[in-house]
Design a protein around this motif. Sequence first.
Motif, PDB file in Angstrom:
ATOM      1  N   UNK A   1       0.921  -1.230  -0.100  1.00  7.81           N
ATOM      2  CA  UNK A   1       0.027  -0.006  -0.028  1.00  7.81           C
ATOM      3  C   UNK A   1       0.869   1.087  -0.150  1.00  7.81           C
ATOM      4  N   UNK A   2       0.402   2.433  -0.454  1.00  7.82           N
ATOM      5  CA  UNK A   2       1.078   3.616  -0.494  1.00  7.82           C
ATOM      6  C   UNK A   2       2.554   3.629  -1.171  1.00  7.82           C
ATOM      7  N   UNK A   3       2.349   2.962  -2.243  1.00  8.27           N
ATOM      8  CA  UNK A   3       3.595   2.650  -3.149  1.00  8.27           C
ATOM      9  C   UNK A   3       4.003   4.050  -3.824  1.00  8.27           C
ATOM     10  N   UNK A   4       5.240   4.405  -4.064  1.00 10.53           N
ATOM     11  CA  UNK A   4       5.457   5.515  -4.957  1.00 10.53           C
ATOM     12  C   UNK A   4       5.103   5.575  -6.586  1.00 10.53           C
ATOM     13  N   UNK A   5       5.219   4.253  -6.957  1.00 15.15           N
ATOM     14  CA  UNK A   5       4.907   4.282  -8.388  1.00 15.15           C
ATOM     15  C   UNK A   5       4.597   2.906  -8.770  1.00 15.15           C
ATOM     16  N   UNK A   6       3.490   2.487  -9.527  1.00 13.62           N
ATOM     17  CA  UNK A   6       3.355   1.100 -10.176  1.00 13.62           C
ATOM     18  C   UNK A   6       3.736   1.198 -11.458  1.00 13.62           C
ATOM     19  N   UNK A   7       5.164   0.545 -11.555  1.00 15.12           N
ATOM     20  CA  UNK A   7       5.528   0.690 -13.094  1.00 15.12           C
ATOM     21  C   UNK A   7       5.272  -0.640 -13.947  1.00 15.12           C
ATOM     22  N   UNK A   8       4.337  -1.284 -13.440  1.00 11.31           N
ATOM     23  CA  UNK A   8       3.694  -2.465 -14.293  1.00 11.31           C
ATOM     24  C   UNK A   8       2.901  -2.080 -15.557  1.00 11.31           C
ATOM     25  N   UNK A   9       3.453  -2.636 -16.670  1.00 12.06           N
ATOM     26  CA  UNK A   9       2.308  -2.151 -17.871  1.00 12.06           C
ATOM     27  C   UNK A   9       2.196  -3.337 -18.603  1.00 12.06           C
ATOM     28  N   UNK A  10       3.073  -4.083 -18.768  1.00 10.80           N
ATOM     29  CA  UNK A  10       2.621  -5.496 -19.734  1.00 10.80           C
ATOM     30  C   UNK A  10       3.503  -6.470 -19.311  1.00 10.80           C
ATOM     31  N   UNK A  11       4.297  -6.690 -18.323  1.00  8.28           N
ATOM     32  CA  UNK A  11       5.184  -8.211 -18.246  1.00  8.28           C
ATOM     33  C   UNK A  11       6.656  -7.755 -18.956  1.00  8.28           C
ATOM     34  N   UNK A  12       6.937  -6.577 -19.472  1.00 10.00           N
ATOM     35  CA  UNK A  12       8.045  -6.244 -19.728  1.00 10.00           C
ATOM     36  C   UNK A  12       8.378  -4.844 -19.843  1.00 10.00           C
ATOM     37  N   UNK A  13       8.250  -4.425 -18.569  1.00  7.73           N
ATOM     38  CA  UNK A  13       8.336  -3.048 -18.005  1.00  7.73           C
ATOM     39  C   UNK A  13       9.778  -2.536 -17.680  1.00  7.73           C
ATOM     40  N   UNK A  14       9.955  -1.271 -18.191  1.00  5.59           N
ATOM     41  CA  UNK A  14      11.300  -0.686 -18.117  1.00  5.59           C
ATOM     42  C   UNK A  14      11.068   0.614 -17.161  1.00  5.59           C
ATOM     43  N   UNK A  15      12.423   0.754 -16.320  1.00  2.93           N
ATOM     44  CA  UNK A  15      12.227   1.850 -15.414  1.00  2.93           C
ATOM     45  C   UNK A  15      13.586   2.605 -15.696  1.00  2.93           C
ATOM     46  N   UNK A  16      13.612   3.943 -15.987  1.00  2.00           N
ATOM     47  CA  UNK A  16      14.918   4.538 -16.083  1.00  2.00           C
ATOM     48  C   UNK A  16      15.084   5.111 -14.757  1.00  2.00           C
ATOM     49  N   UNK A  17      16.659   4.813 -14.103  1.00  2.00           N
ATOM     50  CA  UNK A  17      17.278   5.216 -12.969  1.00  2.00           C
ATOM     51  C   UNK A  17      17.662   6.666 -13.187  1.00  2.00           C
ATOM     52  N   UNK A  18      16.934   7.933 -12.451  1.00  2.00           N
ATOM     53  CA  UNK A  18      17.304   9.281 -12.905  1.00  2.00           C
ATOM     54  C   UNK A  18      18.210   9.999 -11.850  1.00  2.00           C
ATOM     55  N   UNK A  19      18.301   9.239 -10.803  1.00  2.00           N
ATOM     56  CA  UNK A  19      18.962   9.732  -9.396  1.00  2.00           C
ATOM     57  C   UNK A  19      19.958   8.843  -8.727  1.00  2.00           C
ATOM     58  N   UNK A  20      21.118   9.337  -8.238  1.00  2.00           N
ATOM     59  CA  UNK A  20      21.942   8.611  -7.387  1.00  2.00           C
ATOM     60  C   UNK A  20      21.199   8.240  -6.190  1.00  2.00           C
ATOM     61  N   UNK A  21      20.586   7.258  -5.740  1.00  2.00           N
ATOM     62  CA  UNK A  21      20.189   6.783  -4.580  1.00  2.00           C
ATOM     63  C   UNK A  21      19.961   5.389  -4.585  1.00  2.00           C
ATOM     64  N   UNK A  22      18.996   4.710  -3.723  1.00  2.00           N
ATOM     65  CA  UNK A  22      18.779   3.365  -3.515  1.00  2.00           C
ATOM     66  C   UNK A  22      17.311   3.247  -3.904  1.00  2.00           C
ATOM     67  N   UNK A  23      17.120   2.477  -5.162  1.00  2.00           N
ATOM     68  CA  UNK A  23      15.547   2.372  -5.378  1.00  2.00           C
ATOM     69  C   UNK A  23      15.044   0.810  -4.634  1.00  2.00           C
ATOM     70  N   UNK A  24      13.699   0.965  -4.513  1.00  2.00           N
ATOM     71  CA  UNK A  24      13.349  -0.260  -3.809  1.00  2.00           C
ATOM     72  C   UNK A  24      11.922  -0.489  -4.795  1.00  2.00           C
ATOM     73  N   UNK A  25      11.856  -1.835  -4.929  1.00  2.00           N
ATOM     74  CA  UNK A  25      10.886  -2.443  -5.898  1.00  2.00           C
ATOM     75  C   UNK A  25      10.298  -3.869  -5.181  1.00  2.00           C
ATOM     76  N   UNK A  26       9.046  -3.982  -5.189  1.00  2.00           N
ATOM     77  CA  UNK A  26       8.344  -5.185  -4.589  1.00  2.00           C
ATOM     78  C   UNK A  26       7.246  -5.603  -5.577  1.00  2.00           C
ATOM     79  N   UNK A  27       6.726  -6.941  -5.459  1.00  2.00           N
ATOM     80  CA  UNK A  27       5.817  -7.670  -6.163  1.00  2.00           C
ATOM     81  C   UNK A  27       4.744  -7.583  -4.980  1.00  2.00           C
ATOM     82  N   UNK A  28       3.375  -7.126  -5.346  1.00  2.00           N
ATOM     83  CA  UNK A  28       2.251  -7.139  -4.464  1.00  2.00           C
ATOM     84  C   UNK A  28       1.830  -8.687  -4.339  1.00  2.00           C
TER      85      UNK A  28
END
Length: 170
Positions: free
Chosen positions: A88-115
């Motif tokens: 809940x309260x996720x930052x962004x749902x990057x799911x589009x179709x099973x081949x989803x791409x995310x560009x990493x635009x900042x120097x930081x630690x990114x966190x991803x999970x599957x619900x």
Amino acid sequence: MEKFRSVPMVVVTWSMVLMVWLMLGVMGGPVLHKVGGSKGWTEHGVNYTEWSTQENVYVGDWLIFKFDKRYYNVLEVNETSYESCMDRDFIKNVTRGGRDVVQLTEAKTYYFISAGGYCFHGMRLAVHVRDYREPAVPAPAPLSSAAVSAALFPSTVTSLWLLLPHFKLF
């Protein structure tokens, strides 16, 4: 006689191509990282913590999540939600179709999970993104005067190799 006038331009062109190629090899460009390697984004047999520690990820790179969209998704979350597998309260749902791409635009630690409870089975990823790409090759040592003169004047074989395509032998 006309063919001989174009020889210097060919040498200049090939020199420029070589220089650009070397620059790209040293500096590199954005890289597409397939999350989980050949297995992709799945709950079966992938240690995403281990996978992410083996990747060198930099600002501008991309992550691609390949998965079965009927079962899994990709949510970008904060560190607290990552640790507790809270979807809940996720930052962004990057799911589009099973081949989803995310560009990493900042120097930081990114966190991803599957619900849907899959996070508890290991489908979570923390990826540390660095600010700059380190050179792919070590810096060259200072050149001696002999090395400089050898570098400035190509060998006879190299010169012939560059010029040979411009001469009609038969």
